[in-house]
Design a protein around this motif. Structure first.
Motif, PDB file in Angstrom:
ATOM      1  N   CYS A  21       1.007  -1.142  -0.025  1.00  0.00           N
ATOM      2  CA  CYS A  21      -0.040   0.001   0.123  1.00  0.00           C
ATOM      3  C   CYS A  21       0.901   1.280   0.184  1.00  0.00           C
ATOM      4  O   CYS A  21       2.004   1.244  -0.267  1.00  0.00           O
ATOM      5  CB  CYS A  21      -0.948   0.102   1.133  1.00  0.00           C
TER       6      CYS A  21
ATOM      7  N   HIS B 171      -8.698   3.377  -3.239  1.00  0.00           N
ATOM      8  CA  HIS B 171      -9.709   3.349  -2.176  1.00  0.00           C
ATOM      9  C   HIS B 171     -10.318   4.972  -2.103  1.00  0.00           C
ATOM     10  O   HIS B 171     -10.786   5.301  -1.217  1.00  0.00           O
ATOM     11  CB  HIS B 171      -9.173   3.047  -1.011  1.00  0.00           C
TER      12      HIS B 171
ATOM     13  N   ASP C  48      -6.946  -3.326  -0.277  1.00  0.00           N
ATOM     14  CA  ASP C  48      -6.998  -3.639   1.150  1.00  0.00           C
ATOM     15  C   ASP C  48      -8.478  -3.943   1.586  1.00  0.00           C
ATOM     16  O   ASP C  48      -9.287  -3.314   1.512  1.00  0.00           O
ATOM     17  CB  ASP C  48      -6.268  -2.290   1.934  1.00  0.00           C
TER      18      ASP C  48
ATOM     19  N   HIS D 127     -10.351  -4.678   5.050  1.00  0.00           N
ATOM     20  CA  HIS D 127     -10.134  -4.604   6.402  1.00  0.00           C
ATOM     21  C   HIS D 127     -11.795  -5.227   6.905  1.00  0.00           C
ATOM     22  O   HIS D 127     -11.856  -5.603   8.349  1.00  0.00           O
ATOM     23  CB  HIS D 127      -9.894  -3.305   6.952  1.00  0.00           C
ATOM     24  N   TYR D 128     -12.617  -5.331   6.106  1.00  0.00           N
ATOM     25  CA  TYR D 128     -14.073  -5.738   6.500  1.00  0.00           C
ATOM     26  C   TYR D 128     -14.650  -6.219   5.228  1.00  0.00           C
ATOM     27  O   TYR D 128     -14.205  -5.966   4.204  1.00  0.00           O
ATOM     28  CB  TYR D 128     -14.912  -4.697   7.083  1.00  0.00           C
TER      29      TYR D 128
ATOM     30  N   TYR E 188     -18.474  -0.546   7.333  1.00  0.00           N
ATOM     31  CA  TYR E 188     -17.400   0.657   7.738  1.00  0.00           C
ATOM     32  C   TYR E 188     -17.700   1.201   9.084  1.00  0.00           C
ATOM     33  O   TYR E 188     -16.605   1.258   9.839  1.00  0.00           O
ATOM     34  CB  TYR E 188     -17.728   1.453   6.690  1.00  0.00           C
TER      35      TYR E 188
ATOM     36  N   HIS F 233     -16.585  -1.347  11.810  1.00  0.00           N
ATOM     37  CA  HIS F 233     -15.175  -1.503  11.898  1.00  0.00           C
ATOM     38  C   HIS F 233     -14.367   0.040  12.495  1.00  0.00           C
ATOM     39  O   HIS F 233     -13.562  -0.100  12.997  1.00  0.00           O
ATOM     40  CB  HIS F 233     -14.485  -1.553  10.141  1.00  0.00           C
ATOM     41  N   ASP F 234     -14.950   1.107  11.932  1.00  0.00           N
ATOM     42  CA  ASP F 234     -14.639   2.421  12.763  1.00  0.00           C
ATOM     43  C   ASP F 234     -14.671   2.504  14.177  1.00  0.00           C
ATOM     44  O   ASP F 234     -14.042   2.720  14.757  1.00  0.00           O
ATOM     45  CB  ASP F 234     -15.380   3.390  12.142  1.00  0.00           C
TER      46      ASP F 234
ATOM     47  N   ILE G 245     -12.047  -0.017  15.757  1.00  0.00           N
ATOM     48  CA  ILE G 245     -10.877   0.906  15.844  1.00  0.00           C
ATOM     49  C   ILE G 245     -10.947   1.607  17.114  1.00  0.00           C
ATOM     50  O   ILE G 245      -9.860   1.782  17.844  1.00  0.00           O
ATOM     51  CB  ILE G 245     -10.425   1.723  14.582  1.00  0.00           C
TER      52      ILE G 245
ATOM     53  N   TYR H 184      -9.796   5.100   8.907  1.00  0.00           N
ATOM     54  CA  TYR H 184      -9.330   4.990   7.444  1.00  0.00           C
ATOM     55  C   TYR H 184     -10.075   6.193   6.831  1.00  0.00           C
ATOM     56  O   TYR H 184     -11.276   6.573   7.084  1.00  0.00           O
ATOM     57  CB  TYR H 184     -10.002   3.641   7.061  1.00  0.00           C
TER      58      TYR H 184
ATOM     59  N   PHE I  87     -12.530   0.024   2.084  1.00  0.00           N
ATOM     60  CA  PHE I  87     -11.292  -0.838   2.415  1.00  0.00           C
ATOM     61  C   PHE I  87     -12.337  -2.203   2.675  1.00  0.00           C
ATOM     62  O   PHE I  87     -12.163  -3.007   3.867  1.00  0.00           O
ATOM     63  CB  PHE I  87     -10.683  -0.403   3.823  1.00  0.00           C
ATOM     64  N   TYR I  88     -13.257  -2.773   1.689  1.00  0.00           N
ATOM     65  CA  TYR I  88     -13.861  -3.765   1.909  1.00  0.00           C
ATOM     66  C   TYR I  88     -13.668  -4.759   0.879  1.00  0.00           C
ATOM     67  O   TYR I  88     -12.917  -4.623  -0.224  1.00  0.00           O
ATOM     68  CB  TYR I  88     -15.430  -3.439   1.800  1.00  0.00           C
TER      69      TYR I  88
END
Length: 201
Positions: free
Chosen positions: A32, A71, A99, A101-102, A108, A111-112, A115, A131, A136-137
């Motif tokens: 990345c 992204h 990427d 991440h979920y 989103y 996931h946020d 974090i 993010y 990012f899925y």
């Protein structure tokens, strides 16, 4: 393993010397925006990026790809432009990645929040880790094709990498290392040994 046991500094790390030693059979991508080559390209250090790319290409002959991601982050657009130039200049293939991440775009927010929980911060803190976008899925083939419509070879190389893999992971089986109990005089059962260690602490 080396990264955790010998190179650990906040996170596991390995150096180029170790990569070179164990490069056989590995496929390498530039990563990345935080990867060495994209970071140099974004900072307009084209010659530094070129030097690093040639070094990795020598380390992973025929198995090294210049990676691009989208992204919808402005720096990624700079990286895409400069990566295309670099690929043409030193004749290296480009690969498109994303990427993930979920799993889904609408994950989103969850996931946020995750974090925030992991870092002990509140969501309305403007300085907290976050993010930049909700991209990012795990994207579909059609979504990836639409993002990289102007670099179709980058999509084709994704398939090329997948087709070159020769890996079978047996499922429904444990792959944990065997831990040898050090003090057999006090106990011989690993579970009891771990419990005793925990109680001492």
């Amino acid at each position: 393993t080396y990264g955790y046991l010998e190179g650990f500094y906040y996170r596991p790390r390995v150096d180029k010397k170790l990569l070179r030693k164990h490069s056989d059979g590995l496929i390498a991508l530039t990563a990345c925006l935080k990867g060495e080559i994209p970071e140099r390209l974004v900072k307009n250090d084209f010659e530094g990026a070129k030097k690093a790319a040639l070094e990795f290409a020598e380390m992973f002959p025929g198995r090294f790809y210049l990676e691009v991601q989208n992204h919808r982050i402005p720096e990624e657009q700079i990286n895409i432009t400069n990566t295309k130039r670099l690929a043409e200049e030193i004749d290296l293939p480009i690969v498109a990645t994303n990427d993930a991440h979920y799993a889904k775009k609408d994950h989103y927010d969850a996931h946020d929040i995750h974090i925030c929980l992991a870092t002990g911060q509140v969501r309305n803190d403007p300085n907290r880790m976050r993010y930049e976008t909700d991209e990012f899925y795990l994207k579909s083939q059609d979504e990836m094709h639409a993002l990289f419509i102007e670099i179709t070879s980058a999509i084709e190389n994704t398939s090329r990498i997948a087709d070159s893999l020769d890996l079978e992971i047996p499922l429904n089986d444990y792959h944990l290392p065997t831990f040898q109990v050090q003090n057999y005089d006090t106990c011989s059962d690993p579970n009891e040994y771990l419990q005793n260690l925990c109680m001492k602490k």
